[in-house]
Motif scaffolding. Sequence first.
Motif, PDB file in Angstrom:
ATOM      1  N   ASN A 275      43.401 -44.999 -28.097  1.00 44.18           N
ATOM      2  CA  ASN A 275      43.047 -45.335 -26.589  1.00 44.18           C
ATOM      3  C   ASN A 275      44.229 -44.740 -25.815  1.00 44.18           C
ATOM      4  N   SER A 276      45.432 -45.043 -26.204  1.00 42.25           N
ATOM      5  CA  SER A 276      46.642 -44.241 -25.416  1.00 42.25           C
ATOM      6  C   SER A 276      46.440 -42.807 -25.287  1.00 42.25           C
ATOM      7  N   LYS A 277      45.853 -41.964 -26.129  1.00 43.97           N
ATOM      8  CA  LYS A 277      45.491 -40.655 -25.884  1.00 43.97           C
ATOM      9  C   LYS A 277      44.263 -40.343 -25.359  1.00 43.97           C
ATOM     10  N   ILE A 278      43.235 -41.220 -24.861  1.00 48.63           N
ATOM     11  CA  ILE A 278      42.135 -40.719 -24.251  1.00 48.63           C
ATOM     12  C   ILE A 278      42.735 -40.527 -22.694  1.00 48.63           C
TER      13      ILE A 278
ATOM     14  N   GLY B 135      35.949 -41.522 -27.027  1.00 45.16           N
ATOM     15  CA  GLY B 135      36.364 -42.411 -26.679  1.00 45.16           C
ATOM     16  C   GLY B 135      36.309 -42.906 -25.117  1.00 45.16           C
ATOM     17  N   SER B 136      36.065 -41.798 -24.403  1.00 41.62           N
ATOM     18  CA  SER B 136      35.987 -41.971 -22.873  1.00 41.62           C
ATOM     19  C   SER B 136      34.733 -42.688 -22.496  1.00 41.62           C
ATOM     20  N   PHE B 137      34.767 -43.115 -21.489  1.00 44.23           N
ATOM     21  CA  PHE B 137      33.740 -43.848 -20.450  1.00 44.23           C
ATOM     22  C   PHE B 137      33.439 -42.824 -19.584  1.00 44.23           C
ATOM     23  N   VAL B 138      32.192 -42.137 -19.149  1.00 42.84           N
ATOM     24  CA  VAL B 138      31.720 -41.402 -18.489  1.00 42.84           C
ATOM     25  C   VAL B 138      30.648 -41.833 -17.601  1.00 42.84           C
TER      26      VAL B 138
ATOM     27  N   VAL C 294      23.682 -32.865 -15.106  1.00 39.60           N
ATOM     28  CA  VAL C 294      24.098 -34.293 -14.527  1.00 39.60           C
ATOM     29  C   VAL C 294      25.492 -33.693 -14.120  1.00 39.60           C
ATOM     30  N   LYS C 295      25.962 -34.567 -12.842  1.00 40.56           N
ATOM     31  CA  LYS C 295      27.257 -34.466 -12.417  1.00 40.56           C
ATOM     32  C   LYS C 295      28.309 -35.512 -12.879  1.00 40.56           C
ATOM     33  N   ILE C 296      29.302 -35.224 -13.236  1.00 37.43           N
ATOM     34  CA  ILE C 296      30.467 -36.369 -13.808  1.00 37.43           C
ATOM     35  C   ILE C 296      31.070 -36.954 -12.547  1.00 37.43           C
ATOM     36  N   LEU C 297      30.724 -38.290 -12.355  1.00 38.08           N
ATOM     37  CA  LEU C 297      31.204 -38.985 -11.183  1.00 38.08           C
ATOM     38  C   LEU C 297      32.608 -39.510 -11.660  1.00 38.08           C
ATOM     39  N   LYS C 298      33.006 -39.854 -12.995  1.00 32.86           N
ATOM     40  CA  LYS C 298      34.216 -40.569 -13.206  1.00 32.86           C
ATOM     41  C   LYS C 298      34.549 -40.524 -14.680  1.00 32.86           C
ATOM     42  N   VAL C 299      35.495 -40.452 -15.124  1.00 33.28           N
ATOM     43  CA  VAL C 299      36.075 -40.386 -16.478  1.00 33.28           C
ATOM     44  C   VAL C 299      37.170 -41.497 -16.573  1.00 33.28           C
ATOM     45  N   SER C 300      36.936 -42.155 -17.543  1.00 35.43           N
ATOM     46  CA  SER C 300      37.843 -43.194 -17.936  1.00 35.43           C
ATOM     47  C   SER C 300      38.223 -43.602 -19.364  1.00 35.43           C
ATOM     48  N   LYS C 301      39.529 -44.086 -19.799  1.00 36.25           N
ATOM     49  CA  LYS C 301      39.580 -44.748 -20.890  1.00 36.25           C
ATOM     50  C   LYS C 301      39.222 -46.299 -21.149  1.00 36.25           C
ATOM     51  N   ASP C 302      38.819 -46.755 -19.897  1.00 40.14           N
ATOM     52  CA  ASP C 302      38.659 -48.212 -19.797  1.00 40.14           C
ATOM     53  C   ASP C 302      36.996 -48.231 -19.226  1.00 40.14           C
ATOM     54  N   LYS C 303      36.515 -49.432 -19.649  1.00 38.71           N
ATOM     55  CA  LYS C 303      35.018 -49.508 -19.353  1.00 38.71           C
ATOM     56  C   LYS C 303      34.795 -49.225 -17.744  1.00 38.71           C
ATOM     57  N   ILE C 304      33.634 -48.604 -17.485  1.00 47.92           N
ATOM     58  CA  ILE C 304      33.430 -48.473 -16.111  1.00 47.92           C
ATOM     59  C   ILE C 304      32.398 -49.377 -15.828  1.00 47.92           C
ATOM     60  N   ASP C 305      32.345 -50.230 -14.626  1.00 46.00           N
ATOM     61  CA  ASP C 305      31.189 -50.995 -14.162  1.00 46.00           C
ATOM     62  C   ASP C 305      30.340 -50.138 -13.416  1.00 46.00           C
TER      63      ASP C 305
END
Length: 161
Positions: free
Chosen positions: A78-81, A89-92, A150-161
Amino acid sequence: MANTTILTKEGYEKLWAEYRELVDVKRGEASEKIKVAREYGDLSENAEYDAAKEEQAMIEARIKVLESQLSNYEIIDNSKISSDEVSIGSFVKVLDMEFDEEEVYQIVGSTEADININRISNNSPMATALLGKKKDDCVRVVTPQATFEVKILKVSKDKID
């Protein structure tokens, strides 16, 4: 990375727990069922024996699969995401351009993929199209059934709500 099982930490723990349950508990239970069924007599017409042998075969087959997966695995660190670029591992969070609908996916290895909880395999058409892309990129996804953007709105290593 051929034949490497890509896992999240929790995915590894789940596979390991399943393996231990099968080896330590289920294997013995299946053997006991076979032993009891043998006592019923003629094995050629013994449904309990046939069912017990089939259950044992399924347990042994699953153990082999798990042994293979657990013998060559990589846990996603996770630290490398990155929060800038889509990786395993990404949340998109994406916007379907045609239907104007948002959806959040986590890209995981194929072992952990489960579309019911929006965990998609890194080998899926959607993930393949998204990997390496960044926020605000528009991505063309080609599947056997359709092609869409699709358009990428957000990229995160943590869960996106």
